[in-house]
Design an enzyme around this catalytic site. Structure first.
Site, PDB file in Angstrom:
ATOM      1  N   ARG A 154      23.568 -38.133  -0.684  1.00  0.00           N
ATOM      2  CA  ARG A 154      22.244 -38.516  -1.177  1.00  0.00           C
ATOM      3  C   ARG A 154      21.848 -37.545  -2.286  1.00  0.00           C
ATOM      4  O   ARG A 154      21.683 -36.347  -2.049  1.00  0.00           O
ATOM      5  CB  ARG A 154      21.224 -38.490  -0.030  1.00  0.00           C
ATOM      6  CG  ARG A 154      19.843 -38.797  -0.507  1.00  0.00           C
ATOM      7  CD  ARG A 154      18.810 -38.922   0.606  1.00  0.00           C
ATOM      8  NE  ARG A 154      17.528 -39.012  -0.074  1.00  0.00           N
ATOM      9  CZ  ARG A 154      16.506 -38.184   0.096  1.00  0.00           C
ATOM     10  NH1 ARG A 154      16.557 -37.225   1.003  1.00  0.00           N
ATOM     11  NH2 ARG A 154      15.411 -38.308  -0.609  1.00  0.00           N
ATOM     12  N   HIS A 192      12.530 -38.084  -6.765  1.00  0.00           N
ATOM     13  CA  HIS A 192      12.423 -36.887  -5.911  1.00  0.00           C
ATOM     14  C   HIS A 192      11.584 -35.854  -6.677  1.00  0.00           C
ATOM     15  O   HIS A 192      12.045 -34.767  -7.003  1.00  0.00           O
ATOM     16  CB  HIS A 192      13.806 -36.357  -5.536  1.00  0.00           C
ATOM     17  CG  HIS A 192      13.824 -35.521  -4.286  1.00  0.00           C
ATOM     18  ND1 HIS A 192      14.668 -35.754  -3.234  1.00  0.00           N
ATOM     19  CD2 HIS A 192      13.083 -34.438  -3.927  1.00  0.00           C
ATOM     20  CE1 HIS A 192      14.470 -34.850  -2.273  1.00  0.00           C
ATOM     21  NE2 HIS A 192      13.508 -34.038  -2.679  1.00  0.00           N
ATOM     22  N   GLU A 246       9.723 -38.655   0.256  1.00  0.00           N
ATOM     23  CA  GLU A 246       8.541 -38.057   0.882  1.00  0.00           C
ATOM     24  C   GLU A 246       7.254 -38.265   0.096  1.00  0.00           C
ATOM     25  O   GLU A 246       6.639 -37.300  -0.376  1.00  0.00           O
ATOM     26  CB  GLU A 246       8.770 -36.558   1.102  1.00  0.00           C
ATOM     27  CG  GLU A 246       9.931 -36.273   2.026  1.00  0.00           C
ATOM     28  CD  GLU A 246       9.963 -34.833   2.540  1.00  0.00           C
ATOM     29  OE1 GLU A 246       9.188 -33.999   2.041  1.00  0.00           O
ATOM     30  OE2 GLU A 246      10.757 -34.555   3.446  1.00  0.00           O
ATOM     31  N   ASN A 279      13.146 -38.186   6.917  1.00  0.00           N
ATOM     32  CA  ASN A 279      13.377 -36.755   6.695  1.00  0.00           C
ATOM     33  C   ASN A 279      12.640 -36.056   7.813  1.00  0.00           C
ATOM     34  O   ASN A 279      11.418 -36.219   7.934  1.00  0.00           O
ATOM     35  CB  ASN A 279      12.767 -36.278   5.376  1.00  0.00           C
ATOM     36  CG  ASN A 279      13.475 -36.822   4.146  1.00  0.00           C
ATOM     37  OD1 ASN A 279      14.417 -37.602   4.249  1.00  0.00           O
ATOM     38  ND2 ASN A 279      13.016 -36.411   2.977  1.00  0.00           N
ATOM     39  N   TYR A 296      12.135 -32.384  10.134  1.00  0.00           N
ATOM     40  CA  TYR A 296      12.431 -30.972  10.344  1.00  0.00           C
ATOM     41  C   TYR A 296      11.764 -30.416  11.609  1.00  0.00           C
ATOM     42  O   TYR A 296      12.304 -29.551  12.253  1.00  0.00           O
ATOM     43  CB  TYR A 296      11.960 -30.156   9.131  1.00  0.00           C
ATOM     44  CG  TYR A 296      12.763 -30.458   7.874  1.00  0.00           C
ATOM     45  CD1 TYR A 296      13.849 -29.678   7.526  1.00  0.00           C
ATOM     46  CD2 TYR A 296      12.452 -31.534   7.056  1.00  0.00           C
ATOM     47  CE1 TYR A 296      14.602 -29.944   6.382  1.00  0.00           C
ATOM     48  CE2 TYR A 296      13.196 -31.818   5.918  1.00  0.00           C
ATOM     49  CZ  TYR A 296      14.276 -31.021   5.593  1.00  0.00           C
ATOM     50  OH  TYR A 296      15.026 -31.293   4.476  1.00  0.00           O
ATOM     51  N   GLU A 310      17.293 -36.631   5.625  1.00  0.00           N
ATOM     52  CA  GLU A 310      17.290 -35.159   5.534  1.00  0.00           C
ATOM     53  C   GLU A 310      17.009 -34.556   6.893  1.00  0.00           C
ATOM     54  O   GLU A 310      16.141 -35.050   7.630  1.00  0.00           O
ATOM     55  CB  GLU A 310      16.148 -34.632   4.631  1.00  0.00           C
ATOM     56  CG  GLU A 310      16.367 -34.747   3.168  1.00  0.00           C
ATOM     57  CD  GLU A 310      15.179 -34.189   2.365  1.00  0.00           C
ATOM     58  OE1 GLU A 310      14.461 -33.289   2.867  1.00  0.00           O
ATOM     59  OE2 GLU A 310      14.981 -34.666   1.243  1.00  0.00           O
TER      60      GLU A 310
HETATM   61  C1  FCB Z   1      11.937 -31.651   2.060  1.00  0.00           C
HETATM   62  C2  FCB Z   1      12.228 -32.037   0.614  1.00  0.00           C
HETATM   63  C3  FCB Z   1      13.501 -31.419   0.088  1.00  0.00           C
HETATM   64  C4  FCB Z   1      13.671 -29.988   0.546  1.00  0.00           C
HETATM   65  C5  FCB Z   1      13.484 -29.857   2.038  1.00  0.00           C
HETATM   66  C6  FCB Z   1      13.664 -28.471   2.564  1.00  0.00           C
HETATM   67  O1  FCB Z   1      10.579 -31.825   2.337  1.00  0.00           O
HETATM   68  O2  FCB Z   1      12.351 -33.435   0.524  1.00  0.00           O
HETATM   69  O3  FCB Z   1      13.518 -31.551  -1.304  1.00  0.00           O
HETATM   70  O4  FCB Z   1      12.841 -29.168  -0.165  1.00  0.00           O
HETATM   71  O5  FCB Z   1      12.203 -30.324   2.389  1.00  0.00           O
END
Ligand code: FCB
Length: 524
Positions: free
Chosen positions: A140, A184, A229, A354, A356, A422
């Protein structure tokens, strides 16, 4: 936006509005105002319990058994143009808002700039070799809009097209699927000068650009991500001002959310008109929201947090409506016109996630709601969890977040096709004396998140791929080069790349289509 912990506390508190200022801003009176600390989640203290051992995260899913994945699963990494390419004004490329922002003193940590970044504009062959060494079958990456249209409109810059065309050809030759992100975060500066994402015309410009990109690459690229995002870049760029273009305005924020939703619909239609058989999705920043307590007020706040965080750009695409997140929808301030909600429709072929970390939501107290307009318009407080271990960025490692989010999207949207576009962690481990990068915490992170993902698939989710953020250590937006997320280490002085232990581990996962069980270490 609203769950992006990049919005730090100091900035947020400076954005608190009085009710009078807010009403003025909605009515268009007076200077632009900033938004609501409450809308910018995931920092500060959480009520989610006291810190416990890192095993709390590790033991959420069984990593002592292997995690298996469906046949044909996509194993990839993700990057973004501004974060890796460099060559910021080469071959006719126009200036982007990130070029402008990073060149403005005081915006980026340590005064870092992305002019060179990982120099991937020149070293893309090396980068493909790294992916081959990791046995990956998906990559990607994003197209920089100002490489294709230097000033955001008009004819295509053929040199910009050539770069991506060569990259796509080489990926296909290496049997790596290109998964191409169209936006992006690097808007052409010329469009920002005309109002950026607060200007409705930008949606039409985006559709034109999508058409050019699809015409140039769509004969070989079958999978596209319209936006990366949207919630994050609108919040950080227009409300908190910590990302490009650095605005701090409630009105701009509200307007930009609507224009981006219009652009998502227009971009989707442009892509399908140019290439009817390709697949289109968006990579949403998602974070499952949990109530801080069992109170009814916190549970209601949690649903509001979910709406603002996870579905503000998804409901308009799939259902032609905004979710109920605010006490009322400020249609005038957002400049929603009759017929707009049909235009936002974009029946996405897949939902990119995405992810985290998780979010802890609670209701503001009565006094807070009176004192702060943000708590009145959007009555939610959001924080990061505090129980799991923290990455270098301070983000909580919480594998169950991935399971919960994938499960909820599967349930609420009738089992859509999902790609994990992500997930990853920043740890600044560097080479030891023999040049090896032992980043065992990154291996643990991906192993645990993959175990969570495997469980969600076993429970019925239709997940087609996982993209580790990131292939390389790179330019981490406002944090500059201070946060390393890569499976490969980059020496930014020499541009030398070194595959980390995590990259070698991931290579085996990709080759075997399963993450092996972690070893049981027995004390002697
Ligand atoms: C996400 C972004 C990516 C990167 C990661 C750590 O929010 O999409 O570009 O910065 O965080």
């Amino acid at each position: 936006m609203l769950t992006n912990p990049r919005g730090d506390k100091e900035i947020k508190s400076s954005l608190r509005l009085t009710r009078r200022k807010f009403v003025q801003s909605i009515l268009g009176i007076g200077a632009a105002a900033g938004l609501p600390a409450a809308l910018t989640a995931c920092s500060g203290s959480s009520k989610a319990g006291t810190a416990i051992s890192s095993d709390a995260a590790a033991n959420q899913f069984d990593t002592f058994s292997e995690s298996t994945f469906p046949k044909g699963f996509f194993w990839g990494t993700a990057t973004a143009a501004y974060q890796i390419e460099g060559a910021w004004k080469e071959d006719g490329k126009g200036e982007s808002i990130w070029d402008r922002f990073a060149h403005t003193p005081g915006r980026i940590k340590n005064s870092d700039i992305g002019d060179v970044a990982c120099d991937s504009y020149h070293r893309w062959r090396e980068d493909i070799a790294l992916m081959r060494a990791m046995n990956l079958n998906s990559y990607r990456f994003s197209v920089a809009w100002p490489r294709i249209q230097p000033s955001g409109s008009g004819a295509a810059n053929s040199k910009g097209i050539d770069y991506y065309s060569r990259l796509v050809d080489a990926l296909l030759e290496a049997r790596i699927r290109p998964l191409v992100t169209l936006y992006h975060w690097d808007l052409p500066q010329a469009l920002e000068n005309a109002g950026g994402w607060t200007n409705r015309d930008t949606a039409a410009r985006f559709a034109d650009y999508v058409q050019l990109a699809a015409q140039a690459l769509g004969d070989r690229v079958s999978d596209w991500v319209l936006f990366n995002e949207p919630a994050a870049f609108v919040d950080l760029g227009y409300l908190e001002g910590t990302h490009a273009p650095g605005r701090k305005s409630l009105l701009d924020f509200l307007r930009a959310t609507h224009v981006v939703n219009l652009a998502q619909g227009a971009g989707f239609r442009a892509l399908k008109a140019a290439r009817p058989s390709v697949h289109a999705g968006t990579a949403f920043s998602m974070s499952p929201c949990e109530p801080a307590t069992n109170s009814e007020a916190d549970k209601l706040a949690t649903e509001r947090a979910h709406a603002m965080t996870n579905t503000w750009f998804l409901e308009p695409a799939l259902r032609g409506r905004y979710p109920e997140a605010l006490t009322f929808l400020p249609e005038t301030a957002m400049r929603i016109k009759p017929g707009d909600m049909e235009k936002t429709l974009a029946p996405l072929d897949f939902i990119g996630i995405n992810l985290y970390y998780r979010t802890i939501a609670s209701a503001p107290g009565a006094m807070e709601r009176v004192a702060h307009v943000q708590d009145w318009l959007f009555p939610v407080k959001m924080d990061g969890g505090q129980q799991g271990p923290k990455t270098g960025f301070g983000w909580e490692v919480w594998p169950k977040a991935l399971y919960d989010m994938v499960s909820r999207i599967t349930r609420d949207y009738n089992r859509p096709v999902i790609e994990i576009t992500e997930s990853g962690c920043s740890y600044n481990d560097g080479p030891d004396a023999s040049g090896i990068v032992h980043d065992s915490r990154r291996i643990a992170y991906h192993r645990e998140y993959l175990a969570a993902l495997a469980r969600s698939i076993a429970d019925g989710a239709d997940v087609r791929g996982y993209h580790a953020w990131s292939l390389l250590d790179n330019f981490e937006w406002a944090e500059g080069f201070s946060q390393r997320f890569g499976l490969a280490y980059v020496d930014f002085k020499t541009q030398q790349r070194t595959v980390k232990d995590s990259g070698r581990w991931y290579a085996k996962v990709a080759a075997d289509n399963r993450a092996a069980a972690r070893e049981i270490v027995r004390p002697d």
